[in-house]
Design an enzyme around this catalytic site. Structure first.
Site, short mmCIF file in Angstrom:
data_model
loop_
_atom_site.label_atom_id
_atom_site.label_comp_id
_atom_site.label_asym_id
_atom_site.label_seq_id
_atom_site.Cartn_x
_atom_site.Cartn_y
_atom_site.Cartn_z
N ASP A 91 0.86 -1.18 0.00
CA ASP A 91 0.00 0.00 0.00
C ASP A 91 0.90 1.23 0.00
O ASP A 91 2.12 1.12 -0.13
CB ASP A 91 -0.96 -0.01 1.20
CG ASP A 91 -0.23 -0.05 2.54
OD1 ASP A 91 0.98 0.26 2.60
OD2 ASP A 91 -0.89 -0.37 3.55
N SER A 92 0.33 2.42 0.13
CA SER A 92 1.13 3.64 0.04
C SER A 92 2.17 3.72 1.16
O SER A 92 3.29 4.18 0.95
CB SER A 92 0.24 4.88 0.05
OG SER A 92 -0.57 4.90 1.21
#
Length: 136
Positions: A91-92
């Site tokens: 994810d980020s």
């Protein structure tokens, strides 16, 4: 409305336009209420020019190892230059941690704008080699 379209697009199905007829594989003909419009002939396009910077194999291998470590992937998992971080489950926040690990490993600083554009292992390795080249 008495309209007909003749096209050869594979994505255009006969059910979407009932009077669709395919004549030539690269042309489109349109008629509306008995009025015929000129045919459009599609020309094949040459592939777009793509510039690719090939990072050193050892850089790619180091990036692969850092990605595996940051994402806690098993040692036998398949991670290549073409691997997308998102496909690996990142994810980020994981991506930020990967970039921080790369900065630490290679002694570089990655600008935030550049870090946000990295989506694959190869892109990361290319960016690292470029930064190391300008640093030297």
């Amino acid at each position: 409305m008495a309209s007909s379209i003749t096209a050869t697009f594979m994505s255009l199905s006969m059910t979407q336009v009932p009077s669709t007829r395919a004549f030539h594989p690269n042309s489109i003909s349109i008629s509306n209420k008995g009025r015929n419009f000129p045919s459009i002939t599609l020309q094949p396009r040459a592939p777009r020019f793509k510039v690719a910077c090939a990072a050193k194999p050892e850089t790619v291998e180091k990036v692969v190892n850092i990605v595996k470590k940051q994402l806690a992937l098993p040692g036998d998992s398949s991670v290549t230059g073409e691997s997308k971080f998102s496909a690996l489950g990142a994810d980020s926040l994981d991506t930020v941690e990967i970039v921080m690990g790369l900065e630490e490993e290679f002694g570089i600083t990655v600008e935030e704008e550049s870090a946000q554009t990295i989506t694959t292992v190869q892109e990361a390795a290319d960016m690292i080699d470029k930064l190391l080249e300008t640093k030297a």
